[in-house]
Every structure is written in structure tokens, then in C-alpha cells.
Write a protein that holds these residues in place. Sequence first.
Motif, PDB file in Angstrom:
ATOM      1  N   ALA A   1     -12.120  67.156   5.656  1.00  0.00           N
ATOM      2  CA  ALA A   1     -11.712  68.546   5.433  1.00  0.00           C
ATOM      3  C   ALA A   1     -12.200  69.452   6.546  1.00  0.00           C
ATOM      4  O   ALA A   1     -12.019  70.661   6.477  1.00  0.00           O
ATOM      5  CB  ALA A   1     -12.245  69.038   4.085  1.00  0.00           C
ATOM      6  N   SER A   2     -12.831  68.871   7.569  1.00  0.00           N
ATOM      7  CA  SER A   2     -13.311  69.638   8.712  1.00  0.00           C
ATOM      8  C   SER A   2     -12.163  69.886   9.683  1.00  0.00           C
ATOM      9  O   SER A   2     -11.494  68.939  10.120  1.00  0.00           O
ATOM     10  CB  SER A   2     -14.435  68.874   9.415  1.00  0.00           C
ATOM     11  OG  SER A   2     -14.602  69.313  10.740  1.00  0.00           O
ATOM     12  N   GLU A   3     -11.928  71.139  10.007  1.00  0.00           N
ATOM     13  CA  GLU A   3     -10.844  71.471  10.931  1.00  0.00           C
ATOM     14  C   GLU A   3     -11.039  70.784  12.271  1.00  0.00           C
ATOM     15  O   GLU A   3     -10.087  70.249  12.856  1.00  0.00           O
ATOM     16  CB  GLU A   3     -10.764  72.986  11.110  1.00  0.00           C
ATOM     17  CG  GLU A   3      -9.645  73.430  12.029  1.00  0.00           C
ATOM     18  CD  GLU A   3      -9.521  74.938  12.102  1.00  0.00           C
ATOM     19  OE1 GLU A   3      -8.720  75.414  12.930  1.00  0.00           O
ATOM     20  OE2 GLU A   3     -10.215  75.646  11.338  1.00  0.00           O
ATOM     21  N   GLN A   4     -12.258  70.794  12.770  1.00  0.00           N
ATOM     22  CA  GLN A   4     -12.539  70.171  14.055  1.00  0.00           C
ATOM     23  C   GLN A   4     -12.262  68.671  14.005  1.00  0.00           C
ATOM     24  O   GLN A   4     -11.665  68.099  14.925  1.00  0.00           O
ATOM     25  CB  GLN A   4     -13.997  70.421  14.445  1.00  0.00           C
ATOM     26  CG  GLN A   4     -14.331  70.019  15.871  1.00  0.00           C
ATOM     27  CD  GLN A   4     -13.511  70.781  16.899  1.00  0.00           C
ATOM     28  OE1 GLN A   4     -13.258  71.971  16.750  1.00  0.00           O
ATOM     29  NE2 GLN A   4     -13.061  70.073  17.937  1.00  0.00           N
ATOM     30  N   GLN A   5     -12.664  68.028  12.921  1.00  0.00           N
ATOM     31  CA  GLN A   5     -12.432  66.594  12.783  1.00  0.00           C
ATOM     32  C   GLN A   5     -10.950  66.286  12.669  1.00  0.00           C
ATOM     33  O   GLN A   5     -10.460  65.282  13.220  1.00  0.00           O
ATOM     34  CB  GLN A   5     -13.185  66.071  11.562  1.00  0.00           C
ATOM     35  CG  GLN A   5     -13.174  64.560  11.424  1.00  0.00           C
ATOM     36  CD  GLN A   5     -14.026  64.072  10.266  1.00  0.00           C
ATOM     37  OE1 GLN A   5     -14.761  64.841   9.642  1.00  0.00           O
ATOM     38  NE2 GLN A   5     -13.944  62.789   9.965  1.00  0.00           N
ATOM     39  N   LEU A   6     -10.209  67.137  11.988  1.00  0.00           N
ATOM     40  CA  LEU A   6      -8.775  66.908  11.821  1.00  0.00           C
ATOM     41  C   LEU A   6      -8.020  67.113  13.126  1.00  0.00           C
ATOM     42  O   LEU A   6      -7.042  66.402  13.401  1.00  0.00           O
ATOM     43  CB  LEU A   6      -8.232  67.830  10.727  1.00  0.00           C
ATOM     44  CG  LEU A   6      -8.613  67.393   9.308  1.00  0.00           C
ATOM     45  CD1 LEU A   6      -8.426  68.530   8.319  1.00  0.00           C
ATOM     46  CD2 LEU A   6      -7.800  66.180   8.882  1.00  0.00           C
ATOM     47  N   LEU A   7      -8.442  68.064  13.929  1.00  0.00           N
ATOM     48  CA  LEU A   7      -7.830  68.227  15.249  1.00  0.00           C
ATOM     49  C   LEU A   7      -8.069  66.980  16.101  1.00  0.00           C
ATOM     50  O   LEU A   7      -7.182  66.558  16.858  1.00  0.00           O
ATOM     51  CB  LEU A   7      -8.400  69.464  15.938  1.00  0.00           C
ATOM     52  CG  LEU A   7      -7.927  70.813  15.377  1.00  0.00           C
ATOM     53  CD1 LEU A   7      -8.765  71.959  15.943  1.00  0.00           C
ATOM     54  CD2 LEU A   7      -6.447  71.043  15.677  1.00  0.00           C
ATOM     55  N   GLN A   8      -9.239  66.389  15.954  1.00  0.00           N
ATOM     56  CA  GLN A   8      -9.531  65.148  16.665  1.00  0.00           C
ATOM     57  C   GLN A   8      -8.682  64.003  16.124  1.00  0.00           C
ATOM     58  O   GLN A   8      -8.221  63.143  16.891  1.00  0.00           O
ATOM     59  CB  GLN A   8     -11.018  64.819  16.543  1.00  0.00           C
ATOM     60  CG  GLN A   8     -11.928  65.809  17.265  1.00  0.00           C
ATOM     61  CD  GLN A   8     -13.400  65.605  16.943  1.00  0.00           C
ATOM     62  OE1 GLN A   8     -13.767  64.757  16.121  1.00  0.00           O
ATOM     63  NE2 GLN A   8     -14.260  66.392  17.575  1.00  0.00           N
ATOM     64  N   THR A   9      -8.462  63.983  14.804  1.00  0.00           N
ATOM     65  CA  THR A   9      -7.613  62.954  14.197  1.00  0.00           C
ATOM     66  C   THR A   9      -6.185  63.073  14.712  1.00  0.00           C
ATOM     67  O   THR A   9      -5.530  62.060  15.014  1.00  0.00           O
ATOM     68  CB  THR A   9      -7.628  63.074  12.666  1.00  0.00           C
ATOM     69  OG1 THR A   9      -8.971  62.932  12.188  1.00  0.00           O
ATOM     70  CG2 THR A   9      -6.760  62.003  12.031  1.00  0.00           C
ATOM     71  N   LEU A  10      -5.694  64.291  14.816  1.00  0.00           N
ATOM     72  CA  LEU A  10      -4.355  64.515  15.361  1.00  0.00           C
ATOM     73  C   LEU A  10      -4.272  64.025  16.792  1.00  0.00           C
ATOM     74  O   LEU A  10      -3.306  63.339  17.179  1.00  0.00           O
ATOM     75  CB  LEU A  10      -4.010  66.006  15.290  1.00  0.00           C
ATOM     76  CG  LEU A  10      -2.719  66.448  15.997  1.00  0.00           C
ATOM     77  CD1 LEU A  10      -1.504  65.762  15.385  1.00  0.00           C
ATOM     78  CD2 LEU A  10      -2.570  67.968  15.938  1.00  0.00           C
ATOM     79  N   ASP A  11      -5.276  64.354  17.589  1.00  0.00           N
ATOM     80  CA  ASP A  11      -5.288  63.920  18.992  1.00  0.00           C
ATOM     81  C   ASP A  11      -5.340  62.395  19.083  1.00  0.00           C
ATOM     82  O   ASP A  11      -4.626  61.788  19.896  1.00  0.00           O
ATOM     83  CB  ASP A  11      -6.495  64.538  19.702  1.00  0.00           C
ATOM     84  CG  ASP A  11      -6.559  64.139  21.163  1.00  0.00           C
ATOM     85  OD1 ASP A  11      -5.683  64.567  21.938  1.00  0.00           O
ATOM     86  OD2 ASP A  11      -7.479  63.378  21.526  1.00  0.00           O
ATOM     87  N   ARG A  12      -6.153  61.787  18.236  1.00  0.00           N
ATOM     88  CA  ARG A  12      -6.282  60.327  18.255  1.00  0.00           C
ATOM     89  C   ARG A  12      -4.976  59.661  17.829  1.00  0.00           C
ATOM     90  O   ARG A  12      -4.548  58.654  18.417  1.00  0.00           O
ATOM     91  CB  ARG A  12      -7.432  59.894  17.349  1.00  0.00           C
ATOM     92  CG  ARG A  12      -7.742  58.405  17.412  1.00  0.00           C
ATOM     93  CD  ARG A  12      -9.098  58.095  16.785  1.00  0.00           C
ATOM     94  NE  ARG A  12      -9.194  58.568  15.407  1.00  0.00           N
ATOM     95  CZ  ARG A  12      -9.950  59.606  15.027  1.00  0.00           C
ATOM     96  NH1 ARG A  12     -10.670  60.274  15.908  1.00  0.00           N
ATOM     97  NH2 ARG A  12     -10.004  59.963  13.761  1.00  0.00           N
ATOM     98  N   PHE A  13      -4.322  60.215  16.822  1.00  0.00           N
ATOM     99  CA  PHE A  13      -3.050  59.647  16.382  1.00  0.00           C
ATOM    100  C   PHE A  13      -2.015  59.711  17.497  1.00  0.00           C
ATOM    101  O   PHE A  13      -1.248  58.767  17.704  1.00  0.00           O
ATOM    102  CB  PHE A  13      -2.543  60.389  15.148  1.00  0.00           C
ATOM    103  CG  PHE A  13      -1.149  60.010  14.730  1.00  0.00           C
ATOM    104  CD1 PHE A  13      -0.876  58.746  14.217  1.00  0.00           C
ATOM    105  CD2 PHE A  13      -0.101  60.910  14.863  1.00  0.00           C
ATOM    106  CE1 PHE A  13       0.410  58.392  13.847  1.00  0.00           C
ATOM    107  CE2 PHE A  13       1.190  60.562  14.492  1.00  0.00           C
ATOM    108  CZ  PHE A  13       1.446  59.298  13.982  1.00  0.00           C
ATOM    109  N   CYS A  14      -1.995  60.839  18.216  1.00  0.00           N
ATOM    110  CA  CYS A  14      -0.988  61.006  19.258  1.00  0.00           C
ATOM    111  C   CYS A  14      -1.318  60.255  20.545  1.00  0.00           C
ATOM    112  O   CYS A  14      -0.469  60.155  21.430  1.00  0.00           O
ATOM    113  CB  CYS A  14      -0.782  62.495  19.542  1.00  0.00           C
ATOM    114  SG  CYS A  14       0.100  63.359  18.230  1.00  0.00           S
ATOM    115  N   THR A  15      -2.518  59.727  20.651  1.00  0.00           N
ATOM    116  CA  THR A  15      -2.868  58.917  21.820  1.00  0.00           C
ATOM    117  C   THR A  15      -2.942  57.433  21.500  1.00  0.00           C
ATOM    118  O   THR A  15      -2.851  56.596  22.409  1.00  0.00           O
ATOM    119  CB  THR A  15      -4.227  59.365  22.406  1.00  0.00           C
ATOM    120  OG1 THR A  15      -5.225  59.329  21.379  1.00  0.00           O
ATOM    121  CG2 THR A  15      -4.130  60.763  22.984  1.00  0.00           C
TER     122      THR A  15
END
Length: 487
Positions: free
Chosen positions: A224-238
Motif C-alpha cells: 500500500a506504499s505509493e513509493q513501493q507501488l511506483l517501483q512495482t510499476l517500473d519493475r513490471f515495465c522493465t
Amino acid sequence: MNTDQIIQPERRLVWFRSDLRIHDNPALFSACQPSDNGQPAEVIACFMRPEKQWQQHDWGSNKQRYTERCVLDLQQTLKSRNIPLLTLDVSDFAGQIHYLLKLCQVLSISQILACEEPELNERHRDAQLIASAGAIGIKCHFFNDQSLIPMGQLLKKDGTPYRVYSAFRKQCLNWLESHPVTTWPDATVNLSQQQPFIELNASEWPLWQPESHSADQIQQQWPASEQQLLQTLDRFCTEGIQQYDTARDYPADQTGTSKLSAALACGKLSVRSCWLAARQVQAVDPQYQQAASCWCDELLWREFYRHLLVLYPDLCKRQPFKPETRAIRWRHAPNDLKRWQQGKTGFPLVDAAMRQLIQTGWMHNRLRMLVAVFLSKYLLIDWREGEYWFMQHLIDADLASNNGGWQWAASTGTDAVPYFRLLSPYRQAERFDAEGKFIATFLPELADLPAKKRIKPDIGAILYPEPMTDLKKSRQLAMEEFKRLSN
């Protein structure tokens, strides 16, 4: 110095609802901008938990608890920016309006800023707030946020809504070519230097303290951490999106989906951020054009259902999109419904999917289609029973997407699957879980069987329910009922 000449900073209130983030938040960004006289504004934020209203809207505990965790993360982030987030317990939407107006009067707030929501009751609430606030001189500003294109504004040349996804998608892509998607910068960083933390006298308010719920087994799986979710999005797209067009169909593949649906449903991530991240993949890696485009299509399906919710408000009233399907004679079969809910139908892939929902608060998208077709077609049980069950258990519960998906499967909605096209539980397992890995994960009683027997066990050979229906006979009954509508 004449104190009468001191200009007091304008106070603005950001009302967070389904946009629980600081990045790419148009309401928060606008609130942080200087006043017309060039003076910095003072920004105060609030979130009001309407628990009774949530229950009336079928929110289950998984969605409620995840929302609480998202609010807590937002509160902590805003505090580091010197923005107080006041969290109140208000029961329902009427309570939200009452306390918003009270906040504005007590705290001398001149503007309320918030992001739009597509649901009917929410839109009525916002219209009422605009009228009530305007009567006492308070301005309200609402911003499009849940869609790439302002909800309800993408229409055909004759002014009517698109009812078929393919046509909607084509026009949507054309619109986005001439109106490129952009995100809103984080404007809160400057406030930590411009405004001191505002201490609010909160003793007279019905305060609510969001909790982390970190001990909950289901919640632990969903950051539920915004920072962690932005990292998850970046990881998914890479790392993950490259195989998305093929891997997304296989429920045993843990990397096959983005796992960002809960964050999107709560607004912890914006759809614009997701869209631009996927587009960046297409621009940098042409070999992954198809895979990234496939994920963009899923975002556009989400877009489609949100536009429909605004343009056809009866969808919010549990009404079928196709009026003629109101005449379907759904079976009242509470025992059959219960077996479906508990994952005891005797069809392994269906049962594994239903147990995944109960155990994790989530279900693979292909399996959502399968179990929905099974309930509404093979069992001929009202799709609204399934829609409600999903809302009660999904951590990513979302009215627009959930309603759209269920009506698609039940052939009562727009662009729905033809009523004569059914998904076979056995065929789906053979195609997308051929080794029975997913089945074994959620049906441990079948784990020791060979792959083919996991997909279709021998009747009576193990402690597993016999199939609750004959697929051929059930299909025929459903076909007869749907044909009756056209006679």
C-alpha cells in the motif's frame, strides 16, 4: 506595521477519495499552486471514511482494509510535506457533505478540490456539495482523474455513446494521439519549505485512525506504499510486460500479470502513469510492441467501463445493459450458489479459482471470465449474485470493471460474449493449466494426481466433489433460455 494590511494565505482543502497518492494528482497539484496574488496557499487535506456507505456499495473487508492502509501511507507522506491529513469517520455520503462544510467554516477554507468518481451516488453527492458549498461562498473544483479521457465525453459523431469496445478503442487511440497523456508533477515538495505544519484542533471531530493491517495474511501480499507501488510499476515495465501478451493467460505464472489492479482501484497509482510507462516500453523496445499494446488494451477496457458507468447510470443500479435480458428466468438455487462460492463445484479449475479468491482476495483475469460464465450460463444463476460475491472478496473491487466483466460473461452487457459461446472448464484447464500446477496450488487434495487427472479427476476415486452439473445439458438449458428472449 499595520496588521490590517497583512494578507492571510488562502486555505484550500484537498478531499481525497479514490486518488490516495501525491504523484500525478491534479487536485493536490492545483491546491499547491500560488494564489492569484502570488502568495503561497495553505493546504489542508482530509479523508472521510463512509463505512456504512461502503457496506451499502458491497465493499468487503479486503477492499476496506486495503483502502485504510493506503490512507495511512498517504497521511504519513503528506505529513512529511507539512500537509495535515484529517481522517474522519462519517458513516455515509450525507455525513461527508456535512463535515466538509463544517471544516470549511471552522478552518476558514475557501476552496475544496477533489478528483471525480464515476459512480452514480458519488456524482449526486458531488453535485449536492457544489450547490451547498456555493451557497456559503466556497468554491469546489473537481478534476478528471480515473480515466485517460474525461469520463463520458468520448462519443460518436451523432452524439451517442460507443457500445462496442473495438470502436471505442479505435476512437480512444485517435483522441489520445491528438491529446497526449501527461502526468501532474508532485507539487507538495515545495510546501515543506513554504508552510509550517498546521496543527488542527481535532477534538470536536469524529476522528478515525487508519490501521496498517500488516498482520492480515491477505493484506501482506498487497503493498500500500505509493513509493513501493511506483517501483512495482517500473519493475513490471522493465521485466514483466515483455511476456504479458502470452503469459497473462496462464494463472500459474506469477509474473504473468502486473498485480497493480488493487492500487489502480484505490487510486494509489494513476492510470496515466501506467499508460505512459507502457508507452515508454513501446518507444524504447520495438520488439515488445505487441506485449505492451496488450497491457494498454486492458487499461482501455477499464476506460471503456468507466465511460459506460457515467453514460448509463442504470448500471450503478444493478440493471443489465441490455433491457431485454431482464426477462431471463434465472434459477433460484442457493445450494448450487454456495457450492460455487466455496469452490466445491467438482470442476477443478473453477474450484481452484474460487479458492484463490477466498485465500488471496484476488483472482486471475482469465479465471474471472471462466467462473462468471460457469455461474451465469452453466448454472443459470443471476450474474448479480456473482458480482456481489466478487465485490465482497476482491481486494481490487471496482464497480465499473466488476460490473462490466460480469455482464460481459453473462451476455447481458455491452459488447458481451455471444450467449452461445461458453468457456469449458476442462478445455480452459487443458489450454492454460495443462500441467495442473495452478489447480494443485489451491486444491491440495488433487496435488498428488497426474496432470490430466488434476484437470478431470475420476469420479469417486478421491475425496473431491463429483461434478455438480452435466455441462452439455446445462449448456442446452441456457441456450433455450436465451433463445426465448428473441421469440
